[in-house]
Design a protein around this motif. Structure first.
Motif, PDB file in Angstrom:
ATOM      1  N   GLY A  23      -1.150  -1.266   6.651  1.00 27.44           N
ATOM      2  CA  GLY A  23      -2.018  -2.544   6.301  1.00 27.44           C
ATOM      3  C   GLY A  23      -1.825  -3.411   5.127  1.00 27.44           C
ATOM      4  N   PRO A  24      -2.626  -4.130   4.941  1.00 29.23           N
ATOM      5  CA  PRO A  24      -2.365  -5.274   4.047  1.00 29.23           C
ATOM      6  C   PRO A  24      -2.516  -4.620   2.696  1.00 29.23           C
ATOM      7  CG  PRO A  24      -4.513  -5.592   4.906  1.00 29.23           C
ATOM      8  CD  PRO A  24      -4.026  -4.704   5.706  1.00 29.23           C
ATOM      9  N   ALA A  25      -3.279  -3.492   2.488  1.00 26.30           N
ATOM     10  CA  ALA A  25      -3.443  -3.035   1.016  1.00 26.30           C
ATOM     11  C   ALA A  25      -2.326  -2.000   0.715  1.00 26.30           C
ATOM     12  CB  ALA A  25      -4.612  -2.429   0.972  1.00 26.30           C
ATOM     13  N   PHE A  26      -1.396  -1.605   1.583  1.00 26.25           N
ATOM     14  CA  PHE A  26      -0.530  -0.523   1.400  1.00 26.25           C
ATOM     15  C   PHE A  26       0.218  -1.003  -0.058  1.00 26.25           C
ATOM     16  CE2 PHE A  26       3.645   1.547   1.860  1.00 26.25           C
ATOM     17  CZ  PHE A  26       3.290   2.669   2.144  1.00 26.25           C
ATOM     18  N   SER A  27       0.616   0.192  -0.770  1.00 29.18           N
ATOM     19  CA  SER A  27       1.391   0.061  -2.000  1.00 29.18           C
ATOM     20  C   SER A  27       1.970   1.546  -1.961  1.00 29.18           C
ATOM     21  CB  SER A  27       0.953  -0.503  -2.982  1.00 29.18           C
ATOM     22  OG  SER A  27       0.225   0.551  -3.802  1.00 29.18           O
ATOM     23  N   VAL A  28       3.400   1.488  -2.524  1.00 34.05           N
ATOM     24  CA  VAL A  28       3.941   2.770  -2.874  1.00 34.05           C
ATOM     25  C   VAL A  28       3.128   3.443  -3.901  1.00 34.05           C
ATOM     26  CG1 VAL A  28       6.234   3.679  -3.907  1.00 34.05           C
ATOM     27  CG2 VAL A  28       6.178   2.155  -2.128  1.00 34.05           C
ATOM     28  N   ASP A  29       2.836   2.815  -4.879  1.00 32.72           N
ATOM     29  CA  ASP A  29       2.168   3.369  -6.193  1.00 32.72           C
ATOM     30  C   ASP A  29       0.789   3.852  -5.861  1.00 32.72           C
ATOM     31  OD1 ASP A  29       4.254   2.705  -7.833  1.00 32.72           O
ATOM     32  OD2 ASP A  29       3.328   0.909  -8.837  1.00 32.72           O
ATOM     33  N   GLY A  30       0.264   3.017  -5.058  1.00 29.43           N
ATOM     34  CA  GLY A  30      -1.158   3.639  -4.584  1.00 29.43           C
ATOM     35  C   GLY A  30      -0.940   4.763  -3.707  1.00 29.43           C
ATOM     36  N   MET A  31      -0.062   4.721  -2.857  1.00 38.70           N
ATOM     37  CA  MET A  31      -0.035   5.983  -1.821  1.00 38.70           C
ATOM     38  C   MET A  31       0.405   7.061  -2.770  1.00 38.70           C
ATOM     39  SD  MET A  31      -0.718   5.057   1.058  1.00 38.70           S
ATOM     40  CE  MET A  31      -0.326   6.773   1.984  1.00 38.70           C
ATOM     41  N   LEU A  32       1.210   6.962  -3.765  1.00 41.33           N
ATOM     42  CA  LEU A  32       1.579   8.049  -4.528  1.00 41.33           C
ATOM     43  C   LEU A  32       0.374   8.569  -5.376  1.00 41.33           C
ATOM     44  CD1 LEU A  32       5.187   7.360  -5.493  1.00 41.33           C
ATOM     45  CD2 LEU A  32       4.401   8.939  -3.803  1.00 41.33           C
TER      46      LEU A  32
END
Length: 237
Positions: A23-32
């Motif tokens: 989705g549009p809010a996906f980020s590597v830092d956020g997922m980690l």
């Protein structure tokens, strides 16, 4: 008769790329960050589980730990399962009133959300001393990493990973529960993007897109153990 050669149909984007959209809010830092907070919450919940607790009280405690950690209760129920309930598929409710014994097994399965990003994780724990419980809990985590390393080493498809997990589980002396076949993870909600399982995925899964689930069960149907985490390379472990 026409001599024209018909080219095979080309699908673009293909099914694999559609299954791995974010989705549009996906980020590597956020997922980690969501993953790290999920693993920390599992440890904190486990530290508060004691023999003599009723399973329902442990679930209430677990929800409180998540809220205190700034996590949202998210896309599947918070689960802490004791004793015989460790056998049950996740969508099947626990038998009520199960009390954790002095030498017993339990697992935690949580799916919190941190801001826009989904966390999902699970692990098994033993209280007291019980050799079979300890081996099952240990084997669930060991098999998780064995399967994950096969993915990293060979680029295996999701289908091949679960076929391999099934074979290794049997050689370990357990049965693999295919009702927990792995799933997508993303910025919330992944279900708006893809609801298929990792065990059915016919392509090499990408890192940071999937949850690998391992639920082992005693062939005599007495107990089980569970471990799950995001599919990532060795550097994250």
């Amino acid at each position: 008769m026409s001599n024209q050669v018909t080219s095979p149909a080309v699908r673009y984007p293909d099914e694999a790329s559609l299954a791995e959209r974010v989705g549009p809010a996906f980020s590597v830092d956020g997922m980690l960050a969501a993953r790290n907070k999920t693993r920390a919450a599992i440890r904190d919940i486990a530290a508060n589980v004691r023999p003599g607790m009723v399973e329902e009280d442990a679930v209430v405690m677990a929800k409180g730990v998540l809220v205190s950690a700034g996590l949202e209760l998210s896309w599947h129920p918070t689960r802490v399962r004791f004793g015989k309930n460790t056998l049950k598929p996740m969508r099947q409710p626990s038998a009520p009133g199960v009390v954790l014994g002095e030498n017993d097994l339990f697992f935690i399965d949580i799916a919190p959300r941190f801001e826009a990003w989904e966390g999902d994780g699970g692990a098994s724990f033993v209280v007291g001393k019980h050799d079979e419980f300890e081996r099952c809990a240990r084997d669930a985590e060991t098999l998780f990493h064995d399967v994950r390393q096969k993915w990293q080493r060979e680029g295996s498809t999701g289908q091949a990973l679960y076929a391999y997990a099934d074979d290794v589980a049997r050689r370990m002396g357990w049965t693999l529960n295919f009702e927990l076949p792995g799933h997508r993870v993303s910025d919330f909600p992944h279900a708006a993007i893809h609801t298929g399982s990792l065990a059915d995925f016919e392509t090499t899964p990408s890192a940071m897109r999937w949850i690998l689930e391992i639920h082992l069960r005693d062939p005599q149907q007495r107990f089980g153990a569970f471990f799950e985490d995001m599919l990532l390379e060795d550097a994250y472990y």
